[in-house]
Design an enzyme around this catalytic site. Structure first.
Site, mmCIF file in Angstrom:
data_model
loop_
_atom_site.group_PDB
_atom_site.id
_atom_site.type_symbol
_atom_site.label_atom_id
_atom_site.label_comp_id
_atom_site.label_asym_id
_atom_site.label_seq_id
_atom_site.Cartn_x
_atom_site.Cartn_y
_atom_site.Cartn_z
ATOM 1 C CB CYS A 19 -0.857 -0.289 1.129
ATOM 2 S SG CYS A 19 -0.275 0.332 3.527
ATOM 3 C CB THR A 20 -0.059 4.505 0.171
ATOM 4 O OG1 THR A 20 -0.883 4.463 -0.924
ATOM 5 C CG2 THR A 20 0.908 6.374 -0.093
#
Length: 327
Positions: free
Chosen positions: A182-183
């Protein structure tokens, strides 16, 4: 990463899963420290920890990080930094939440169990392993901006949709090696914890998320394709963690390209091809008036902050309230 200028804003994305039973009591002093340090952004506090992004001067960001880390529970706080020539946030907010990243599943506890962490170099090996299923745990509009080569896109509109996707598409007996990203790493803390609780044994996640990978991995060895969506006015960053090529639609808050802006359905500050058909007449009038005030303020050499932007909407849902994204 490009060498920052002394005048650049430091943008720090931070999180920590840890029991904070007194999280509500932390809000007033934390907000006071942020105001005094001159930083802006959004921080979320919940019983399960802290999450958010702040931006400001080097001294200001360091002051807030140091204040947080003086609490023994937050000493191991994880954060990633990038730089931007302008302030990416207009306000400073500290919000109290049920979860610091909203999955909506009871008893998912990343402090009790998570997957195995992979460094950027280890991550490349996972990407290249044909027996490893690599999953992008971000939402569909984020994936559209960029992702890792060959990664599976669950097509979710919200992180709340991820557990249902897992139940319909993954099987511990068939998917014996899973790697997720994810980010900034926070969503994967929960998603890997969830998979482990569902009987998946060999589960990995990218430590520090995409942002750490882009910072540490030379472009010549990178498996990343495109840009990385971020939750501030930069919209997206490139491999050098510089502002990317995407803009953002004020109405639906989704990333838009130059091609989108050439559409007859694009009106700056009002609509884009994605949301034009769902925009009510009332909202269109409000957004047009806001954009007018933005332009008038710009002519005066001022910044128009105005009210809060609308919550990010899912497709076909501009007439209904939407849940915000927690990363």
């Amino acid at each position: 990463m490009t060498r920052p200028l002394e005048s650049d804003q430091v943008v720090a994305a931070l999180y920590r899963f840890v029991a904070l039973e007194d999280f509500a009591d932390l809000k007033p002093p934390l907000l006071a420290v942020c105001f005094e340090a001159g930083v802006k952004g959004t921080l979320l506090l919940a019983r399960e920890g802290i999450n958010g992004t702040i931006a400001g001067s080097r001294v200001g960001v360091d002051t807030v990080i140091a204040w947080l880390r003086q609490d023994p529970r937050l000493h191991a706080l994880d954060w990633k930094e990038s730089y931007y020539v302008a302030a990416p946030f207009h306000r400073m907010k500290v919000k109290l939440k049920r979860e610091i990243v909203t999955m909506g599943v009871e008893d998912v506890d990343p402090t009790a169990c998570v997957g195995r962490y992979a460094t950027p170099s280890e991550w490349n090996a996972l990407i290249d392993d044909p027996e490893c299923l690599v999953i992008d745990t971000r939402n569909d509009y984020e994936v559209a901006v960029g992702s890792f080569r060959g990664a599976v896109n669950p097509g979710t509109q919200s992180f709340r949709d991820f557990p249902e996707w897992v139940q319909k598409n993954l099987d511990p007996a068939r998917h014996t090696k899973v790697a997720m990203f994810c980010t900034g790493g926070i969503r994967c803390e929960k998603s890997t914890s969830y998979l482990v609780s569902q009987g998946f044994e060999n589960v990995w996640h990218l430590k520090g998320g995409i942002l750490r990978y882009l910072e540490d991995m030379p472009e010549s060895e990178s498996r990343w394709e495109g840009e990385c969506f971020v939750f501030d006015s930069r919209v997206a960053v490139n491999h050098r963690l510089e502002k990317g090529s995407f803009d953002q639609c004020y109405a639906c808050r989704h990333p838009i390209t130059e091609t989108d802006k050439a559409s007859e359905h694009y009106e700056k500050g009002v609509s884009c091809p994605r949301c034009y058909d769902d925009l009510t007449a009332n909202k269109q009038a409000r957004f047009q008036e806001r954009q007018k005030q933005v332009e008038l303020a710009a002519r005066r050499g001022e910044r128009h902050i105005g009210g809060q932007p609308p919550a990010r909407q899912t497709r076909g849902d501009l007439t209904q309230p939407a849940q915000s994204t927690d990363e």
